[in-house]
Design an enzyme around this catalytic site. Structure first.
Site, PDB file in Angstrom:
ATOM      1  N   ARG A 177      22.357   4.017 -32.024  1.00 32.35           N
ATOM      2  CA  ARG A 177      21.996   5.694 -31.302  1.00 32.35           C
ATOM      3  C   ARG A 177      22.253   5.470 -29.868  1.00 32.35           C
ATOM      4  O   ARG A 177      21.533   6.210 -28.995  1.00 32.35           O
ATOM      5  CB  ARG A 177      20.588   6.216 -31.657  1.00 32.35           C
ATOM      6  N   LYS A 296       8.446  -2.047 -36.946  1.00 33.63           N
ATOM      7  CA  LYS A 296       9.112  -0.612 -37.990  1.00 33.63           C
ATOM      8  C   LYS A 296       9.055  -1.378 -39.294  1.00 33.63           C
ATOM      9  O   LYS A 296       9.800  -2.559 -39.740  1.00 33.63           O
ATOM     10  CB  LYS A 296      10.396  -0.247 -37.662  1.00 33.63           C
ATOM     11  N   GLU A 300      13.143   2.923 -44.090  1.00 34.13           N
ATOM     12  CA  GLU A 300      14.690   3.147 -43.895  1.00 34.13           C
ATOM     13  C   GLU A 300      15.290   1.596 -44.228  1.00 34.13           C
ATOM     14  O   GLU A 300      16.109   1.027 -43.477  1.00 34.13           O
ATOM     15  CB  GLU A 300      15.094   3.496 -42.710  1.00 34.13           C
ATOM     16  N   ASP A 374      12.042  13.932 -37.364  1.00 36.36           N
ATOM     17  CA  ASP A 374      12.818  12.615 -36.654  1.00 36.36           C
ATOM     18  C   ASP A 374      13.625  13.332 -35.135  1.00 36.36           C
ATOM     19  O   ASP A 374      14.871  13.326 -35.492  1.00 36.36           O
ATOM     20  CB  ASP A 374      13.719  12.053 -37.484  1.00 36.36           C
ATOM     21  N   GLU A 396       5.856   8.126 -29.241  1.00 33.66           N
ATOM     22  CA  GLU A 396       7.359   7.863 -29.171  1.00 33.66           C
ATOM     23  C   GLU A 396       8.360   9.180 -28.765  1.00 33.66           C
ATOM     24  O   GLU A 396       8.497  10.066 -29.761  1.00 33.66           O
ATOM     25  CB  GLU A 396       7.882   6.762 -30.473  1.00 33.66           C
ATOM     26  N   GLU A 402      20.501  11.323 -29.795  1.00 35.52           N
ATOM     27  CA  GLU A 402      20.954  11.222 -31.195  1.00 35.52           C
ATOM     28  C   GLU A 402      21.173  12.546 -31.883  1.00 35.52           C
ATOM     29  O   GLU A 402      22.194  12.696 -32.465  1.00 35.52           O
ATOM     30  CB  GLU A 402      19.831  10.570 -32.119  1.00 35.52           C
ATOM     31  N   HIS A 530      17.299  19.194 -38.601  1.00 36.48           N
ATOM     32  CA  HIS A 530      18.226  18.243 -39.340  1.00 36.48           C
ATOM     33  C   HIS A 530      19.395  18.688 -39.914  1.00 36.48           C
ATOM     34  O   HIS A 530      19.535  18.861 -41.167  1.00 36.48           O
ATOM     35  CB  HIS A 530      17.298  17.596 -40.252  1.00 36.48           C
TER      36      HIS A 530
END
Ligand code: BDP
Length: 709
Positions: A177, A296, A300, A374, A396, A402, A530
């Site tokens: 990203r 993380k 994903e 996200d 965060e 992105e 999204h």
């Protein structure tokens, strides 16, 4: 002949005068009027002490003096100096009150102008060398902006202890990203070659109070924890240290298997525990002030405690125990959602973490994205803020764009950050803002932190778009003081980065302050989210459907039908609203009292539902898209009026990006409206331009090699 030579010199010096590639960020130190009082100050400075940080202060003063006046900063003994930069001691105690000094902790500073007889002296004092550095930067910023110090001085300290950048930089120098070139960390040349850029990176960050950096991607590579790479990381840490910047690394949960040759990474396995403890020791041998790990896990495709049927707390505590003897922390990400769970993705992190509240070690902080999906152009705050009380939570934010048009779309994100920080969670009654939660005030937590996903790369101006420097800058300012206002931040950034010219500053400040809403309008108005193109997220893709996971498609999020559009998160839908405080969930469950900016985030709404404007949803949606486009076009004109007020190089670069932005705003509007029109079956209202092409044209746009994946 002679004439030509003269012309050549005139021309080259004119070009040089107007050339500025933006590399110097907010540390331009461009020349300021010579008659200013400041010039005399630079002729008599006393900097007391002896440390690499003190050396950094002296160097910065020199750089500034050179830029402002073409001179050097002249150092004098304390009694002859008009600026005294000195840590608090008996002598300072005579002029600076105990109360001020006690209030600033070990990172803050005091700047005061003290008159005694005919003499006026400026004192910059602190309890640490780092505080002096922060104070010096602040004073230099006042000088550059031409602002008077407030009469009662400046007494400042950060409200959040750890203010960190997260680089999603891979060891092969690609940046996940990332839209401004490659990673600035040249791992191949490290540790033997230290690039000047590392030092300038440290300076730029310290100037805005950033004091930590995670140099590797959250999608982690365990190689960085090997001796070979630790030596490289240590070399970076050495550069950052004088500037008060701690180095952190991402830890891949399966490292004990991948580089430790164990056959498990189970957090309850004693060999695994020992492996991490030994690894921590090794890291601290290389980097004595190492900050800790960012992780993380179980997300994903990343390995994590779930692989061993262990909880997120058991995973985090494993690493926390290893770091504890050395003073390190674990930043454990809450961005956990399952590939299998059919439940609304917006609910999953809360469901996973809420039962674990209070089960984490005291050196763990849970890192929560600002919203529950996200980094969308706009999201309501993540329900974990306010939901967890016994576990420290850090914010965060994403600085890199992105989902916000990548490098060419100017969006001043300070407004978005501010909106989230100032939202009232009602966790402990009215006034329980997100800002109070992350600064530890609401639930009395000592461990406080904030992270911003960096937008930095090898582009000469660091961030691709010159305006995106402002997002890095504003992140730093808000990390220091999450209650700062975006207007001031924008103005300061413009004055430090470009010019003090009032017309320029006021016009461009307005353009910046309106830009986030503008982008939301032409991408995802009224709570849509999204609906970007598949995978690279560049450009519109509301038609994305039928992929291997539903929650990566657009149709999952917008749910457009002939009836209406939007994701029902009320009790009749996924009930994600129940994760918020009842004060909010009740208000937001009602279509007429939810803020319209979140309408389609929480509700599936009929196309002909009437909104506060008196228009039906379809018309309002279409007009918002158009408004975004119109504003993007107007920005081109506003910018053109600024020609001559700043250097040509940045002027032209920005002009060209603004043109791309306006074209792409139109692309977004046309693609989304044509797509949604299939469902609404309604004409465009007056004021909305008919697209020149049909929907298929937009669906077939397929840009190749989009960066950042
Ligand atoms: C998403 C990005 C992905 C990141 C992920 C994360 O698409 O590249 O790895 O977030 O934050 O926004 O872990």
């Amino acid at each position: 002949m002679k004439k030509w030579i003269i012309f050549y010199f005139l021309l080259t010096s004119a070009i040089q005068a107007s050339a500025n590639d933006g590399y110097k960020l907010w540390l331009q130190y461009y020349s300021i009027p010579d008659d200013s009082e400041s010039r005399s100050h630079f002729g008599s400075i006393h900097v007391s002490g002896n440390s690499p940080t003190i050396e950094a202060i002296k160097q910065e003063l020199d750089l500034a003096a050179n830029g402002f006046f073409g001179t050097q900063a002249i150092m004098k003994e304390a009694d002859e100096a008009s600026i005294i930069i000195k840590k608090h001691d008996k002598e300072i105690a005579n002029v600076i009150s105990k109360k001020d000094i006690n209030s600033i902790g070990d990172q803050g500073f005091v700047i005061k102008t003290i008159k005694s007889g005919s003499q006026t002296k400026i004192y910059i004092t602190a309890n640490s060398d780092l505080g002096l550095l922060y104070g010096t930067f602040k004073w230099l910023q006042y000088v550059q902006k031409g602002d008077m110090l407030p009469e009662d001085g400046l007494v400042q300290s950060p409200k959040i202890e750890r203010r960190i950048l997260n680089h999603w930089d891979n060891l092969d120098r690609t940046v996940e990203r990332g839209y401004s070139g490659f990673s600035i960390w040249n791992w191949h040349r490290l540790p033997r070659h230290i690039d000047q850029q590392y030092l300038d990176y440290a300076r730029a960050n310290a100037a805005i109070g950033i004091n930590g950096t995670v140099v590797t991607n959250v999608n982690a590579n365990s190689l960085v924890l090997t001796e070979e790479y630790l030596e490289k990381v240590a070399a970076l840490a050495d550069v950052f240290r004088p500037y008060g910047i701690k180095t952190y690394l991402t830890a891949r949960f399966s490292s004990p298997i991948e580089i430790g040759k164990l056959n498990t990474a189970d957090p309850l396995d004693p060999d695994v525990q020992k492996w991490w403890a030994d690894k921590a020791e090794e890291i601290y041998r290389h980097i004595p002030d190492f900050g800790g790990f960012l992780v993380k896990a179980d997300s994903e495709g990343q390995p994590g405690p779930h692989n061993y049927k262990r909880s997120q707390a058991e995973g985090a505590n494993l690493l926390a125990d290893a770091l504890k003897p050395h003073g390190g922390i674990v930043m454990w990400r809450a961005f956990v959602y399952s590939e299998e769970s059919p439940d609304d993705r917006a609910k999953q992190a809360y469901n996973e973490f809420k039962p674990l509240d209070g089960k984490f070690r005291d050196n763990v902080i849970v890192q929560v994205k600002n919203g529950a999906i996200d980094f969308q152009p706009r999201e309501p705050f993540h329900p974990m803020f306010g939901g967890l009380t016994q576990t420290p939570l850090m914010m965060e934010f994403q600085i890199t764009q992105e989902y916000l048009g990548h490098d060419t779309h100017m969006a001043f994100l300070s407004n978005m950050y501010e909106e989230v920080l100032q939202t009232d969670t009602h966790a402990k009654g009215e006034g329980s803002t997100v800002s109070k939660i992350i600064s530890g005030n609401l639930h009395d937590h000592d461990l406080t932190a904030i992270a911003g996903v960096a937008n930095i790369g090898t582009d000469r101006n660091w961030t691709g778009n010159h305006f995106h420097q402002a997002n890095w800058y504003s992140y730093g300012r808000l990390a220091w003081d999450p209650d700062e206002s975006s207007d001031i931040i924008a103005k300061d950034w413009l004055e430090l980065t470009f010019t003090r010219d009032e017309t320029f500053v006021s016009k461009i400040q307005k353009m910046m302050l309106d830009s986030h809403q503008m982008v939301v309008n032409y991408m995802t108005p009224l709570g849509l989210h999204h609906i970007m193109a598949w995978n690279h997220h560049y450009g519109p893709g509301p038609w994305i459907t039928d992929k291997h996971r539903d929650d990566w498609t657009s149709t999952y999020y917008h749910q457009a039908s002939s009836y209406g559009i939007g994701f029902d998160r009320t009790a009749s839908g996924s009930n994600a609203l129940s994760q918020y405080h009842p004060h909010l969930s009740e208000k937001w469950s009602d279509k007429s009292s939810v803020p319209e900016k979140y309408l389609l985030w929480f509700h599936h709404v009929a196309w002909d539902h009437t909104l506060s404007s008196g228009r039906i949803l379809w018309d309002e949606l279409a007009l918002r898209y158009q408004k975004g486009v119109n504003e993007a076009r107007n920005n081109i004109e506003t910018w053109q009026e600024m020609e001559g007020k700043i250097d040509q190089e940045r002027f032209k670069h920005i002009a060209s990006f603004l043109k791309i932005q306006a074209e792409e705003a139109e692309w977004w509007k046309n693609a989304c409206l044509l797509y949604f029109q299939q469902f609404s079956q309604k004409p465009f209202p007056d004021g909305v331009e008919e697209p020149e092409r049909d929907l298929n044209y937009y669906k077939n746009i397929d840009p190749k090699f989009v960066p950042g994946i």
